[in-house]
Design an enzyme around this catalytic site. Structure first.
Site, PDB file in Angstrom:
ATOM      1  N   HIS A 166       0.840  -1.193   0.000  1.00  0.00           N
ATOM      2  CA  HIS A 166       0.000   0.000   0.000  1.00  0.00           C
ATOM      3  C   HIS A 166       0.880   1.250   0.000  1.00  0.00           C
ATOM      4  O   HIS A 166       1.797   1.381   0.817  1.00  0.00           O
ATOM      5  CB  HIS A 166      -0.916   0.023   1.214  1.00  0.00           C
ATOM      6  CG  HIS A 166      -1.920  -1.089   1.200  1.00  0.00           C
ATOM      7  ND1 HIS A 166      -2.264  -1.766   0.061  1.00  0.00           N
ATOM      8  CD2 HIS A 166      -2.660  -1.646   2.191  1.00  0.00           C
ATOM      9  CE1 HIS A 166      -3.175  -2.674   0.334  1.00  0.00           C
ATOM     10  NE2 HIS A 166      -3.428  -2.634   1.626  1.00  0.00           N
ATOM     11  N   LYS A 549     -14.162   3.570   5.518  1.00  0.00           N
ATOM     12  CA  LYS A 549     -14.522   4.560   4.505  1.00  0.00           C
ATOM     13  C   LYS A 549     -16.015   4.521   4.215  1.00  0.00           C
ATOM     14  O   LYS A 549     -16.659   5.548   4.017  1.00  0.00           O
ATOM     15  CB  LYS A 549     -13.735   4.297   3.219  1.00  0.00           C
ATOM     16  CG  LYS A 549     -14.045   5.291   2.106  1.00  0.00           C
ATOM     17  CD  LYS A 549     -13.392   4.870   0.799  1.00  0.00           C
ATOM     18  CE  LYS A 549     -13.917   5.733  -0.333  1.00  0.00           C
ATOM     19  NZ  LYS A 549     -13.921   5.064  -1.619  1.00  0.00           N
TER      20      LYS A 549
END
Length: 891
Positions: A166, A549
């Protein structure tokens, strides 16, 4: 960090320009080192850019400090007006100065962390807090466990940190390496044996390295490729993981009083294997990844064997080593014969030299190579037994045992690679009539099948441990898992690789039905037969980033906890061994936060000796670059795993289910009401954060968004990492707290006077709820609404003002409600070190934030194609890197 009221210090010790950036004169070691580095940086600025440059830096620094200390409201506007007048060259000097100051200060703080770790261990009257010794002492005293029970628990521990690709490490590898040179020089100043001339020379070399740092571009010009990321990870492996693993086992051995601790660490990696949304990760990249990893680990073993050959120079008869030595001479020819001629009476020296030669041949793939790690382990065990027979148990239990532990931990593959792909890609690949059909942007069905053939090849060459886990992103139903087995069969025929298929649940729907999906998997005859062949071991991954999220931090945390409860109950009913893989991020908005506390707060029975979690982005450097900090981190993970594996750890208080359900539902409603149900929000997010500019920042090989058009960065397709990164840069940190305050306030309003008492009792009695609120408190403390307001001023679309007011109001509500529940007067009163660090860093980060807002405003005002756009964008990216260094996190 320097205190806000610090003045330019006269640094007599460096005997040069008496001014520095952010220096101060306290006498503690950290203060002294920050003062030294700040003064040296000041000298370099004058040397490289002139006195006017340092004057400008100091002017901006003092202005932001004054604003932080409560100066007149007009002072911020005056600073903004002053900055509006600086040239692009001056802006670059300011950005470089504050960014490099943060990088240097971070090194000093890292050194202080190591100093404190040593001091704490030296001064401890008993076991150090959060150590393996503390966990074992707790098992004996409080849990009343016997030695046999403790040994059994330790014997089944499995701790698996997984490095991911990531892109949250904003710094170039070149910069990281240069900073390590500075760290080593700074560390050497602590040597009490230094002469004045040696001390002076180290300071000279520090200034030299800071001069080099001044001219290093901190961000990448081009995006790194997947194999660049692999090589960076393996540099970390060489410097830290390889040497730290045996030290962890020695810590465990000392704590338990056992002779030899089990090799309980199993490091994994997604780097070179994670192809979800990253078309640059191909079957050939995955093959090359294992080749790179294997080369590094075999090099490491060869060096260890060569060192032991030069140190275990014991004069003795060949004894039990005679047969092995004879075989070596037959297999290795002239190399072995030469060692026999030179050292005829030093069998251990010859034995290790032959081991080194076999490892070299294993790396080169020539005759005389080891067929697998077990052959090497067998030889090392024989050496240890021969040393024991001579009464040299201390030698056998020294570096020889370390070598054995390393091979048990890393095999011939280094890090256990894992493949990850999106469930939709598998479905499309199965539906495709031709291998040439595109099933996802830039991914063909042929490439999907080639991945399985690469896994089979890798297992044949490096062993099953090298790559056997296949993670399915966005798993929604049992057929997503069965599809992987079918694709492997189509790709490999009868030569199907050994696979552990890992569903990844990350959406709200999937998390809510996680146990139902796994139950359907287990009821599928083909999959059940497959699982029986894998010793009934099932791994399930829980996604923190995307669920946060989608639903906000509090609701996501509860969904994850509830999924754990249900999965544990299912595993017990079905008689399978369940490992939960926690996809936590470094940032709190992606499941980060204090790791020990978070592990202990997991649902009861969900750890049970097995801990697996992701280590992402800049967190990898923070936790693993320094071997001593890496040792402490891994020991804390071991401590937490032990504590979380003994009932009633993680147990949920009776009758609290309806209460947390109500809180989570209210928090989710508030969060989704803002983020997903307010039409103007997406435009506000694009304008009030640097998300558009971040998407062009080359910090990783993966695109910022899923889908065929990553540049569009629509909210639905935007990855969780840039989502959190953007809010962090704007100092809002919205994903980590929004909705929490509303939920707590609504509960108190509904329950009246009893509400606060009930919330306080839940906070006191339940480690999960305590961890959720403490984490939200931490991210609220790191947010700053006065700075966030500057970013909000960039948003001029419809409803922008109202959206900002909603965010600001929710921030104030969250702070008020969390302080009421915890009983604290100010945020982080229970963590004074972190509280002080944030307070001391803020004024300096403010300088970069002001510059970033200014540059964003200028950049966005320019028409497309304007000649100034590339340079302004580059400066914005430099401020991003600087703010990330100041805040010590990105996404």
């Amino acid at each position: 960090m320097s205190p806000p009221d610090s003045r330019l210090a006269s640094n007599v010790a460096v005997r040069a320009e008496p001014r520095g950036v952010g220096t101060f004169g306290a006498r503690d070691p950290l203060a002294r080192e920050v003062k030294l580095l700040g003064a040296l940086l000041g000298q370099v600025i004058v040397e490289q850019e002139g006195t006017d440059a340092l004057d400008l830096v100091e002017k901006v620094r003092k202005a932001t400090i004054s604003i932080r200390r409560g100066g007149p409201a007009a002072e911020r506007e005056r600073l903004a007006a002053d900055l509006a007048q600086v040239s692009l060259q001056q802006a670059q000097v300011l950005i470089r100065a504050f960014s490099l100051y943060f990088q240097l200060t971070n090194l000093a703080e890292e050194k202080q962390r190591v100093r404190q770790l040593r001091l704490r261990e030296r001064n401890a009257k008993g076991a150090v807090n959060e150590s393996v010794a503390a966990a074992v002492a707790d098992l004996r005293r409080r849990r009343k466990m016997s030695r046999t029970e403790i040994d059994a628990l330790i014997g089944r521990l499995s701790i698996s940190p997984v490095l991911t690709a990531h892109p949250t490490e904003a710094r170039r590898r070149t910069l990281i390496v240069a900073l390590r040179r500075v760290y080593r020089l700074l560390d050497s100043l602590d040597d009490p044996r230094l002469t004045p001339s040696e001390d002076s020379d180290i300071r000279r070399r520090l200034r030299e390295q800071i001069s080099i740092l001044w001219h290093i571009v901190p961000i990448r010009v081009t995006a790194p490729g997947p194999l660049d990321e692999v090589r960076s990870a393996m540099a970390l492996f060489d410097e830290s993981l390889f040497v730290v693993a045996p030290r962890v086992y020695r810590v465990v051995s000392r704590a338990t009083g056992g002779d030899v601790a089990p090799a309980l660490l199993r490091f994994g990696s997604w780097i070179g294997g994670d192809r979800d949304g990253n078309p640059r990760v191909t079957a050939e990249v995955t093959r090359a990844t294992l080749a790179i990893q294997s080369d590094h680990v075999l090099h490491g073993y060869e060096n260890v064997a060569q060192r032991l050959s030069n140190t275990v120079t014991v004069h003795a008869p060949d004894g039990s080593l005679a047969d092995t030595l004879s075989r070596d001479i037959a297999d290795l020819g002239g190399v072995a014969a030469e060692e026999q001629r030179r050292f005829p009476d030093e069998p251990f020296r010859r034995r290790f030299a032959y081991i080194a030669e076999r490892l070299r041949r294993t790396r080169d793939g020539t005759a005389g190579a080891y067929p697998d790690p077990s052959a090497l382990l067998s030889e090392l065990a024989g050496v240890a037994e021969a040393l024991d027979a001579l009464g040299l148990q201390g030698v056998a239990m020294g570096e020889v045992q370390d070598f054995i532990w390393q091979v048990e931990t890393f095999g011939f593959h280094g890090l256990s690679l894992e493949v990850r792909q999106h469930s939709a890609v598998h479905s499309a690949a199965l539906a495709a009539k031709s291998a040439d059909v595109q099933v996802a942007p830039e991914v063909s069905a042929g490439e999907v099948l080639a991945t399985f053939r690469a896994i089979a090849d890798i297992q044949r060459q490096y062993g099953e441990a090298a790559l056997h886990r296949y993670v399915i992103s966005f798993t929604h139903e049992a057929s997503d898992v069965v599809a992987v087995l079918e694709l492997a069969r189509r790709a490999c025929g009868d030569d199907v690789p050994e696979l552990d298929v890992v569903p990844l649940f990350e959406s709200a729907d999937a998390l809510s039905d996680a146990s139902g999906i796994v139950a359907a998997m287990l009821s599928n005859p083909a999959y059940r037969a497959h699982l029986e062949g894998r010793a009934k071991r099932q791994e399930v991954m829980l996604g923190y980033s995307d669920s946060t999220k989608e639903s906000g931090s509090l609701a996501s945390a509860w969904m994850l906890y509830r999924a754990q409860q249900q999965l544990v109950a299912l595993a017990r009913r079905e008689g399978i061994e369940l490992t939960l893989f926690h996809g936590r991020g470094g940032a709190i908005g992606r499941g980060g936060g204090p790791m020990t506390r978070a592990i202990i707060a997991q649902a009861a029975g969900s750890v049970d000796g097995r801990l697996k979690l992701t280590e992402q982005g800049e967190v990898v450097s923070d936790r693993y670059v320094n071997p001593q900090i890496a040792l402490r981190h891994l020991e804390q993970l071991t401590f937490a795993t032990i504590e979380a594996s003994v009932p009633p750890a993680g147990s949920m208080p009776r009758d609290s289910g309806s209460m947390i359900e109500e809180l989570a539902a209210a928090a989710r409603s508030a969060y989704r009401g803002l983020v997903w149900e307010t039409p103007e929000f997406e435009a506000y997010f694009q304008q009030a954060t640097p998300i558009g500019e971040l998407s062009a920042l080359t910090i990783g090989s993966r695109p910022a968004a899923r889908g065929s058009n990553p540049a569009a960065s629509r909210l639905e397709s935007l990855r969780a990492i840039p989502w959190v990164f953007a809010w962090s840069q704007s100092r809002t940190n919205l994903p980590g707290w929004y909705g929490t305050g509303t939920a707590l306030a609504a509960y108190r309003e509904r329950r009246g006077a009893a509400g606060l008492r009930e919330l306080r009792a839940l906070y006191e009695d339940w480690s999960f709820f305590r961890a959720v609120l403490d984490t939200a408190e931490m991210i609220l403390a790191k947010a700053d609404m006065s700075v966030a307001a500057r970013y909000a001023s960039l948003a001029t679309g419809p409803g922008a003002r109202g959206l900002w007011e909603r965010i600001r109001t929710e921030y104030e509500t969250s702070v008020e409600q969390i302080l009421a529940v915890t009983g604290r007067a100010q945020l982080l009163d229970n963590m004074p070190v972190l509280q002080r660090s944030i307070a001391l860093r803020n004024p300096y980060v403010d300088s970069l934030s002001e510059l970033q807002v200014l540059l964003l405003s200028r950049l966005r005002a320019l028409p497309n194609g304007d000649a100034q756009r590339p340079e302004l964008l580059r400066l914005v990216h430099l401020t991003v890197s600087g703010v990330a260094a100041g805040l010590q996190n990105t996404g």
